[in-house]
Design an enzyme around this catalytic site. Structure first.
Site, PDB file in Angstrom:
ATOM      1  N   GLY A   4      24.576 -35.444  16.936  1.00 51.24           N
ATOM      2  CA  GLY A   4      25.695 -35.005  16.414  1.00 51.24           C
ATOM      3  C   GLY A   4      25.742 -33.652  15.819  1.00 51.24           C
ATOM      4  N   HIS A  15      24.288 -26.938  27.683  1.00 51.65           N
ATOM      5  CA  HIS A  15      23.274 -27.809  28.407  1.00 51.65           C
ATOM      6  C   HIS A  15      22.005 -27.302  28.082  1.00 51.65           C
ATOM      7  CE1 HIS A  15      21.349 -30.024  31.524  1.00 51.65           C
ATOM      8  NE2 HIS A  15      20.581 -29.209  31.680  1.00 51.65           N
ATOM      9  N   LYS A  49      28.028 -39.061  28.888  1.00 51.16           N
ATOM     10  CA  LYS A  49      28.698 -39.763  30.023  1.00 51.16           C
ATOM     11  C   LYS A  49      29.423 -38.845  31.080  1.00 51.16           C
ATOM     12  CE  LYS A  49      27.787 -43.651  27.766  1.00 51.16           C
ATOM     13  NZ  LYS A  49      26.666 -44.502  28.238  1.00 51.16           N
TER      14      LYS A  49
END
Length: 222
Positions: A28, A117, A103
């Site tokens: 996180g 990414h 997900k």
């Protein structure tokens, strides 16, 4: 260095919901960095993170959210389009930022959903290509460079047009861990700036036609 970035002083702050998986024990950092940078008073960064979502009920993302005073939502499977829509609708946010969300997203608006990414796309993207796995693939391929990449999001892993790609050189002797550390440092440096440009309309896409993508060419404009 950022002379071409627009000042958003006195402009209303667009609201963002962040999807960040993290782990049961940590993670996180990208989410926390987005929040902290938005609170520093930099006129080039203009947004408010109002909610963060994780698929770990009491993991690293939850710990950071509680410490930062950001509303937290635990998202458990099934990860259906209906549940995504419900979470977004109840968040009060217009924009959805994926930052380490592992997900597959379903049914989100591709015009207002974007991802960061840790590698080049499409070469090092797709199902299972996240975190350390990307850096391992880059090292194994013998690539001379990787990248911090940001793109709009569709219902396919790492799909949607890329609007930012910052090269990161692969150094001699690099391991997946050392390369990942340098990539992560660049992610933290640039993600808040580029996020602000997206949510304030400087970067945009109609969600359908690649030719409608509006974004600076390359990365030298920073």
């Amino acid at each position: 260095m950022f002379s071409r970035l627009i000042s958003y002083e006195k402009k209303e702050k667009p609201k963002i919901i962040v999807f960040s998986s993290g782990t049961k024990d940590g993670g996180g950092s990208g989410f926390e960095n987005l929040v902290l940078k938005s609170r520093e008073g930099d006129s080039k960064i203009n947004y408010e993170v109002v909610v963060v979502v994780s698929n770990h009920k009491n993991g690293g993302v939850r710990e950071r959210a509680d410490r930062l005073g950001v509303s937290f939502i635990y998202f458990e499977k099934p990860f259906s389009a209906e549940k995504y829509a419900e979470i977004i609708a109840n968040s009060g946010a217009k924009w959805a930022a994926l930052s380490g969300w592992l997900k597959l997203t379903k049914g989100l608006n591709p015009k207002t959903t974007f991802n960061i990414h840790p590698g080049k796309l499409p070469e090092f993207g797709g199902d299972g290509m996240y975190g350390i796995h990307v850096h391992e693939a880059v090292i194994k391929a013998g690539a001379s460079s990787t990248a911090v990449t940001m793109h709009f999001v569709t219902d396919i892993y790492d799909d949607g047009p890329v609007f930012f790609a910052l090269p990161v050189k692969v150094e001699e002797g690099d391991t997946a861990e050392t390369l990942g550390k340098r990539v992560n440092e660049k992610e933290h440096e640039y993600q808040p700036l580029i996020t602000s440009m997206v949510v304030n309309g400087e970067i945009s896409w109609d969600g359908k036609d690649i030719n409608t993508l509006k974004a600076p060419d390359g990365y030298e404009w920073l």
